[in-house]
Design a protein around this motif. Structure first.
Motif, PDB file in Angstrom:
ATOM      1  N   THR A 161       0.865  -1.190   0.000  1.00  0.00           N
ATOM      2  CA  THR A 161       0.000   0.000   0.000  1.00  0.00           C
ATOM      3  C   THR A 161       0.904   1.243   0.000  1.00  0.00           C
ATOM      4  O   THR A 161       2.103   1.135   0.256  1.00  0.00           O
ATOM      5  CB  THR A 161      -0.931   0.045   1.233  1.00  0.00           C
ATOM      6  N   GLY A 162       0.322   2.388  -0.311  1.00  0.00           N
ATOM      7  CA  GLY A 162       1.138   3.616  -0.379  1.00  0.00           C
ATOM      8  C   GLY A 162       2.267   3.444  -1.379  1.00  0.00           C
ATOM      9  O   GLY A 162       3.353   3.998  -1.239  1.00  0.00           O
ATOM     10  N   ALA A 163       1.983   2.659  -2.424  1.00  0.00           N
ATOM     11  CA  ALA A 163       3.051   2.233  -3.337  1.00  0.00           C
ATOM     12  C   ALA A 163       3.621   3.366  -4.179  1.00  0.00           C
ATOM     13  O   ALA A 163       4.712   3.230  -4.733  1.00  0.00           O
ATOM     14  CB  ALA A 163       2.534   1.112  -4.252  1.00  0.00           C
ATOM     15  N   THR A 164       2.876   4.490  -4.273  1.00  0.00           N
ATOM     16  CA  THR A 164       3.403   5.608  -5.065  1.00  0.00           C
ATOM     17  C   THR A 164       4.084   6.654  -4.185  1.00  0.00           C
ATOM     18  O   THR A 164       4.459   7.722  -4.660  1.00  0.00           O
ATOM     19  CB  THR A 164       2.276   6.269  -5.896  1.00  0.00           C
ATOM     20  N   GLY A 165       4.244   6.352  -2.909  1.00  0.00           N
ATOM     21  CA  GLY A 165       4.962   7.267  -2.019  1.00  0.00           C
ATOM     22  C   GLY A 165       6.466   7.020  -2.104  1.00  0.00           C
ATOM     23  O   GLY A 165       6.929   6.118  -2.809  1.00  0.00           O
ATOM     24  N   GLN A 166       7.201   7.839  -1.352  1.00  0.00           N
ATOM     25  CA  GLN A 166       8.674   7.747  -1.358  1.00  0.00           C
ATOM     26  C   GLN A 166       9.157   6.336  -0.999  1.00  0.00           C
ATOM     27  O   GLN A 166       9.944   5.710  -1.728  1.00  0.00           O
ATOM     28  CB  GLN A 166       9.215   8.770  -0.356  1.00  0.00           C
ATOM     29  N   LEU A 167       8.645   5.797   0.110  1.00  0.00           N
ATOM     30  CA  LEU A 167       9.095   4.477   0.572  1.00  0.00           C
ATOM     31  C   LEU A 167       8.521   3.359  -0.306  1.00  0.00           C
ATOM     32  O   LEU A 167       9.233   2.420  -0.688  1.00  0.00           O
ATOM     33  CB  LEU A 167       8.666   4.274   2.035  1.00  0.00           C
ATOM     34  N   GLY A 168       7.242   3.475  -0.643  1.00  0.00           N
ATOM     35  CA  GLY A 168       6.575   2.437  -1.427  1.00  0.00           C
ATOM     36  C   GLY A 168       7.255   2.194  -2.763  1.00  0.00           C
ATOM     37  O   GLY A 168       7.457   1.049  -3.191  1.00  0.00           O
ATOM     38  N   ARG A 169       7.622   3.274  -3.438  1.00  0.00           N
ATOM     39  CA  ARG A 169       8.307   3.146  -4.742  1.00  0.00           C
ATOM     40  C   ARG A 169       9.618   2.370  -4.590  1.00  0.00           C
ATOM     41  O   ARG A 169       9.958   1.523  -5.415  1.00  0.00           O
ATOM     42  CB  ARG A 169       8.646   4.538  -5.316  1.00  0.00           C
TER      43      ARG A 169
ATOM     44  N   GLU B 126      14.777  -1.729   1.609  1.00  0.00           N
ATOM     45  CA  GLU B 126      15.417  -3.047   1.451  1.00  0.00           C
ATOM     46  C   GLU B 126      15.029  -3.970   2.606  1.00  0.00           C
ATOM     47  O   GLU B 126      14.804  -5.164   2.406  1.00  0.00           O
ATOM     48  CB  GLU B 126      16.940  -2.898   1.368  1.00  0.00           C
ATOM     49  N   ALA B 127      14.945  -3.403   3.799  1.00  0.00           N
ATOM     50  CA  ALA B 127      14.553  -4.225   4.959  1.00  0.00           C
ATOM     51  C   ALA B 127      13.146  -4.773   4.755  1.00  0.00           C
ATOM     52  O   ALA B 127      12.873  -5.952   5.012  1.00  0.00           O
ATOM     53  CB  ALA B 127      14.629  -3.388   6.232  1.00  0.00           C
ATOM     54  N   ALA B 128      12.252  -3.925   4.273  1.00  0.00           N
ATOM     55  CA  ALA B 128      10.872  -4.376   4.030  1.00  0.00           C
ATOM     56  C   ALA B 128      10.869  -5.491   2.984  1.00  0.00           C
ATOM     57  O   ALA B 128      10.173  -6.501   3.151  1.00  0.00           O
ATOM     58  CB  ALA B 128      10.016  -3.195   3.568  1.00  0.00           C
TER      59      ALA B 128
ATOM     60  N   GLY C 189      18.832  19.977  20.490  1.00  0.00           N
ATOM     61  CA  GLY C 189      19.962  20.019  21.424  1.00  0.00           C
ATOM     62  C   GLY C 189      21.085  19.146  20.909  1.00  0.00           C
ATOM     63  O   GLY C 189      21.429  19.186  19.719  1.00  0.00           O
ATOM     64  N   SER C 190      21.635  18.322  21.798  1.00  0.00           N
ATOM     65  CA  SER C 190      22.717  17.439  21.354  1.00  0.00           C
ATOM     66  C   SER C 190      22.213  16.002  21.201  1.00  0.00           C
ATOM     67  O   SER C 190      22.991  15.050  21.246  1.00  0.00           O
ATOM     68  CB  SER C 190      23.896  17.515  22.329  1.00  0.00           C
ATOM     69  N   GLY C 191      20.899  15.862  21.021  1.00  0.00           N
ATOM     70  CA  GLY C 191      20.299  14.533  20.847  1.00  0.00           C
ATOM     71  C   GLY C 191      20.925  13.790  19.666  1.00  0.00           C
ATOM     72  O   GLY C 191      21.210  14.399  18.640  1.00  0.00           O
ATOM     73  N   ARG C 192      21.129  12.505  19.842  1.00  0.00           N
ATOM     74  CA  ARG C 192      21.782  11.732  18.773  1.00  0.00           C
ATOM     75  C   ARG C 192      20.725  10.983  17.982  1.00  0.00           C
ATOM     76  O   ARG C 192      19.815  10.360  18.519  1.00  0.00           O
ATOM     77  CB  ARG C 192      22.836  10.793  19.358  1.00  0.00           C
ATOM     78  N   ILE C 193      20.890  11.056  16.669  1.00  0.00           N
ATOM     79  CA  ILE C 193      19.869  10.567  15.737  1.00  0.00           C
ATOM     80  C   ILE C 193      20.468   9.455  14.884  1.00  0.00           C
ATOM     81  O   ILE C 193      21.411   9.686  14.120  1.00  0.00           O
ATOM     82  CB  ILE C 193      19.399  11.739  14.835  1.00  0.00           C
ATOM     83  N   ALA C 194      19.934   8.254  15.031  1.00  0.00           N
ATOM     84  CA  ALA C 194      20.446   7.121  14.228  1.00  0.00           C
ATOM     85  C   ALA C 194      19.516   6.939  13.027  1.00  0.00           C
ATOM     86  O   ALA C 194      18.781   5.963  12.922  1.00  0.00           O
ATOM     87  CB  ALA C 194      20.498   5.858  15.086  1.00  0.00           C
ATOM     88  N   SER C 195      19.572   7.919  12.120  1.00  0.00           N
ATOM     89  CA  SER C 195      18.692   7.828  10.952  1.00  0.00           C
ATOM     90  C   SER C 195      19.327   6.913   9.906  1.00  0.00           C
ATOM     91  O   SER C 195      20.504   6.576   9.979  1.00  0.00           O
ATOM     92  CB  SER C 195      18.440   9.220  10.365  1.00  0.00           C
ATOM     93  N   ALA C 196      18.509   6.527   8.939  1.00  0.00           N
ATOM     94  CA  ALA C 196      19.010   5.735   7.805  1.00  0.00           C
ATOM     95  C   ALA C 196      18.310   6.244   6.554  1.00  0.00           C
ATOM     96  O   ALA C 196      17.301   6.965   6.651  1.00  0.00           O
ATOM     97  CB  ALA C 196      18.722   4.249   8.037  1.00  0.00           C
ATOM     98  N   ALA C 197      18.846   5.880   5.402  1.00  0.00           N
ATOM     99  CA  ALA C 197      18.222   6.329   4.151  1.00  0.00           C
ATOM    100  C   ALA C 197      16.948   5.526   3.904  1.00  0.00           C
ATOM    101  O   ALA C 197      16.837   4.360   4.295  1.00  0.00           O
ATOM    102  CB  ALA C 197      19.198   6.130   2.993  1.00  0.00           C
ATOM    103  N   CYS C 198      16.009   6.140   3.210  1.00  0.00           N
ATOM    104  CA  CYS C 198      14.758   5.449   2.862  1.00  0.00           C
ATOM    105  C   CYS C 198      15.053   4.131   2.149  1.00  0.00           C
ATOM    106  O   CYS C 198      14.361   3.134   2.355  1.00  0.00           O
ATOM    107  CB  CYS C 198      13.949   6.337   1.926  1.00  0.00           C
ATOM    108  N   GLN C 199      16.079   4.154   1.308  1.00  0.00           N
ATOM    109  CA  GLN C 199      16.451   2.935   0.576  1.00  0.00           C
ATOM    110  C   GLN C 199      16.784   1.787   1.542  1.00  0.00           C
ATOM    111  O   GLN C 199      16.443   0.635   1.287  1.00  0.00           O
ATOM    112  CB  GLN C 199      17.663   3.247  -0.340  1.00  0.00           C
ATOM    113  N   ASP C 200      17.415   2.122   2.663  1.00  0.00           N
ATOM    114  CA  ASP C 200      17.760   1.083   3.652  1.00  0.00           C
ATOM    115  C   ASP C 200      16.491   0.450   4.231  1.00  0.00           C
ATOM    116  O   ASP C 200      16.389  -0.774   4.342  1.00  0.00           O
ATOM    117  CB  ASP C 200      18.598   1.686   4.793  1.00  0.00           C
ATOM    118  N   TYR C 201      15.533   1.309   4.593  1.00  0.00           N
ATOM    119  CA  TYR C 201      14.273   0.779   5.152  1.00  0.00           C
ATOM    120  C   TYR C 201      13.497  -0.011   4.086  1.00  0.00           C
ATOM    121  O   TYR C 201      12.845  -1.015   4.399  1.00  0.00           O
ATOM    122  CB  TYR C 201      13.399   1.918   5.686  1.00  0.00           C
TER     123      TYR C 201
END
Ligand SMILES: NC(=O)c1ccc[n+]([C@@H]2O[C@H](COP(=O)([O-])OP(=O)(O)OC[C@H]3O[C@@H](n4cnc5c(N)ncnc54)[C@H](OP(=O)(O)O)[C@@H]3O)[C@@H](O)[C@H]2O)c1
Length: 284
Positions: free
Chosen positions: A5-13, A176-178, A162-174
């Motif tokens: 679902t949401g196949a035409t969105g950033q992640l879905g594509r 591939e996981a899916a 602030g100095s919060g640490r953010i462990a983000s990843a690229a959409c492509q990484d998520y």
């Protein structure tokens, strides 16, 4: 068959593109609300089926013959639980064997305002009795780069993390996981907490943007109300201004940090470094 679902969105594509590398196109279903946006998938042989979130009957029809569903969370804040529940019920109606849902990192303990709708969806999915997988996605690095032209024009990266640490990843990484989860043997009750291998603060992000552009881009930390006010001043709708400021507040509280490396383990490679995502954003 696997439906997204949401196949035409950033992640879905990206998920569909990834699946097309290993799954025959006639085994893939793109569930969309506007088929004109999915012409490229139809050309490749993917079945494009139209169903809006919230329309249980249309969704059940879209899931006919489908074994697995990836329910990509809706972007319509405030309506998401009802929309997701309709998709979960439709999947049950259609006899789907597994539903994977894109949630948020540690949805059960996160203080992020967006976590509420994700947690309620998770609870509805578990209560539905459908075999499920929860893909609790951390932050997309791309979230910070949409405003890159403004950051460069203003000469500063502004936030309230602030100095919060953010462990983000690229959409492509998520994505591939899916795709890995959707093509692995069926499992149920699995929760994946997905985040990038490396964490950074917004000051680190500003330093990397400075390094790559050759400009001095400092990070300017504001209070949460001051940041909301600034976002409103540049024309952002209230709901998004509050959401963005809240995500920075959550980052400061540790909600976007994770060092489990579950994502890189799942995709069998390191997650995309922020430097690479910044480079791609600057090249656009
Ligand atoms: N972890 C993070 O950092 C992060 C960041 C942003 C969003 N998210 C969440 O992750 C989801 C996927 O991310 P994304 O970047 O792919 O978002 P996106 O590009 O906004 O995609 C959302 C998708 O949902 C579809 N959609 C929205 N309302 C719908 C409705 N009523 N009926 C049917 N389809 C509907 C959209 O359809 P159209 O293509 O027709 O517009 C689009 O395909 C988002 O929706 C949001 O819940 C997470």
């Amino acid at each position: 068959m696997i439906a997204i679902t949401g196949a035409t969105g950033q992640l879905g594509r990206l998920v569909l593109a990834q699946l097309l590398k290993t799954v025959p196109a006639d085994q893939l279903v793109a569930v969309v609300r506007d088929s004109s946006k999915a012409a490229n998938f139809a050309e490749r042989g993917v079945s494009v089926r139209v169903a809006a979130y919230g329309d249980r009957a249309a969704l059940a029809k879209a899931f006919e013959g489908v074994e697995r569903v990836l329910l990509i969370s809706s972007n319509e804040l405030g309506q998401r639980v009802a929309q997701h529940v309709s998709a979960i019920e439709a999947a049950k109606d259609a006899g789907v064997k597994q539903l994977a849902y894109t949630s948020v990192l540690r949805a059960d303990t996160s203080t992020l305002s967006v976590a509420k709708e994700h947690l309620e969806t998770e609870q509805a999915l578990i209560a539905s009795g459908l075999p499920y997988v929860l893909l609790r996605n951390g932050w997309y690095t791309e979230n910070y780069l949409r405003s890159l032209p403004g950051v460069l024009a203003n000469g500063a990266l502004v936030g309230c993390a602030g100095s919060g640490r953010i462990a983000s990843a690229a959409c492509q990484d998520y994505a591939e996981a899916a795709a890995v989860v959707l093509t692995a043997p069926l499992e149920s009750g699995r929760i994946y907490e997905l985040a990038g291998d490396d964490a950074f603060s917004l000051a680190d992000l500003a330093a990397e943007i400075s390094r790559q552009t050759g400009k001095q881009i400092p990070y300017q930390d504001l209070s949460e109300p001051a940041y909301v006010e600034l976002l409103l001043k540049v024309g952002m709708p209230q709901v998004y201004a509050e959401l963005i400021a809240d995500s920075d507040r959550g980052a400061a509280a540790g909600d976007l940090f994770d060092d489990s490396r579950t994502l890189s383990t799942l995709i069998d490679r390191p997650t995309t470094p922020i430097a690479e995502t910044i480079k791609m954003a600057l090249a656009r």
